[in-house]
Design an enzyme around this catalytic site. Sequence first.
Site, mmCIF file in Angstrom:
data_model
loop_
_atom_site.group_PDB
_atom_site.id
_atom_site.type_symbol
_atom_site.label_atom_id
_atom_site.label_comp_id
_atom_site.label_asym_id
_atom_site.label_seq_id
_atom_site.Cartn_x
_atom_site.Cartn_y
_atom_site.Cartn_z
ATOM 1 N N LYS A 73 -3.633 -24.049 -11.716
ATOM 2 C CA LYS A 73 -3.947 -23.328 -10.404
ATOM 3 C C LYS A 73 -5.122 -23.578 -9.755
ATOM 4 C CE LYS A 73 -2.140 -18.872 -10.493
ATOM 5 N NZ LYS A 73 -1.862 -17.521 -10.989
ATOM 6 N N PHE A 121 -4.371 -3.996 0.613
ATOM 7 C CA PHE A 121 -3.066 -3.585 1.246
ATOM 8 C C PHE A 121 -2.411 -4.850 1.750
ATOM 9 C CE2 PHE A 121 -6.116 -0.195 1.341
ATOM 10 C CZ PHE A 121 -5.470 0.824 0.748
ATOM 11 N N ASN A 148 2.177 2.461 -1.234
ATOM 12 C CA ASN A 148 3.571 1.757 -1.593
ATOM 13 C C ASN A 148 4.602 2.490 -1.846
ATOM 14 O OD1 ASN A 148 2.307 -0.659 -1.102
ATOM 15 N ND2 ASN A 148 2.259 -1.304 -3.126
ATOM 16 N N GLY A 201 12.062 -5.439 -2.808
ATOM 17 C CA GLY A 201 12.013 -6.301 -4.088
ATOM 18 C C GLY A 201 10.534 -6.735 -4.052
ATOM 19 N N CYS A 233 5.541 -6.043 -5.846
ATOM 20 C CA CYS A 233 4.710 -4.979 -5.844
ATOM 21 C C CYS A 233 5.424 -3.422 -5.578
ATOM 22 C CB CYS A 233 3.790 -4.916 -4.667
ATOM 23 S SG CYS A 233 2.818 -6.453 -4.629
#
Length: 439
Positions: free
Chosen positions: A35, A149, A212, A261, A264
């Site tokens: 990464k 967020f 959420n 889905g 989170c």
Amino acid sequence: MKISVIGCGYLGAVHAASMAELGHEVVGVDVDERKIDSLSKGATPFHEPGFEELLERTLATGRLRFSTDFEAARGSKVHFVCVGTPQKRGEYAADLRYVEGATESLLGVLEPGDLVVGKSTVPVGTAARLATLVDEKVPGAILAWNPEFLREGFAVQDTLHPDRLVYGLPAGEDGEVARRLLDEVYAVIVERGTPKVETDYATAEMVKTAANSFLATKISFINAMAELCEATGADVKLLADAIGYDDRIGRKFLNAGLGFGGGCLPKDIRAFMARAGELGADQALTFLREVDNINMRRRIRMVELAREVCGGSLLGKRIAVLGAAFKPDSDDIRDSPALNVAAQLQLQGAVVRVTDPAAVENSRRQWPQLDYAETPEEAAERADAVLVLTEWREYRDLDPAIFGKVVAQKRVLDGRNALDREAWTAAGWQYRALGRRAG
Ligand code: UGA
């Protein structure tokens, strides 16, 4: 300001580049060499609109670099913790090992006066515990909690133009110092007049899980209405439009379909329930179990609908699945409703070909037993039914007349209520969608 960002996944990589864009000197740290290697070269390890340009631009300024060595964070004034908090295997609670590991590694490089800022989504109570640890090991270093967020697909926009900033601060003088440092980090955003909410740790942690949970509840509410529409012959899309005009309700996040889905919403509502249980307040969140149930039932219903249009049996039926990512403009397949349905169909005897503009490679790794295609036309060749399960623009824009030439049977199941029903039926397709009458 010199900033370190610990964890260079979705959240951290975008945050690091965005902080460099705001003018700071940033180092992103992650244990994953591949990464870091990729990010250092300006190549994004995931699909996110606008991110590659931002990464290239900020790397070119020399203000952004990446490292696998924690020592690289030494000398930064503010350290953002952006590691993941996945669901624990076999239980609902969040796995905090990465947050704890990152904070402990930071202790080795922190100086008094440094600020550690948690951005990961954590169970309420975590920040207070970590603050004690930081204070014990590096007296004078401070911890704040600053939830994020951002939505996948809009990550750059959401980071650089958030609709609010939430600072979870310690009491007293430390809180003042932390606020001043965060205001300096976000100066450009604060000066724009972005609303800012300053709270204690627990409220800041809960703001994220509550947000959420509300979004998940809104989606499951409209999907529960879809179930009723299926029972009564009413139309959930028109219902959503009509109730959405009431601005207390609002039309956003009222799209009925295959449900939510991703990495989170599903795990966050479960971790929230688990934490409420630990706190002896489980009754307050039992409704989230129903939110989860409604969501999961949509996937089962989709498989049933496919069976129904295929004449009662899926055995040997050729099914094209358009979309594998959990949402459009993303290659993320974590808990993807689309892939879940594709796999169920295959396990029940259908011959499934999946396509997606960005997520085929990831999907192939997770579900090698499914068949994959590059284009919707290739996926739909001689198909008995076409299922649109992720609402990519390319699929919404398909010309039903031309597309109809490749399939064996013109049957389309619109899993996201995203297609133009009239256009598809006018082109001779049998159109079915969740929560709407057959067209
Ligand atoms: C979500 C939140 O929206 C972000 O605010 C939050 O920061 C993020 O989680 C996080 O915790 O990091 P994200 O997972 O990127 O963002 O995706 P959403 O846009 O929320 O969509 C979630 C799922 O709900 C998708 O599968 C989508 O297809 C579905 N959805 C969304 C619906 O089924 N109907 C809708 O009306 C809206």
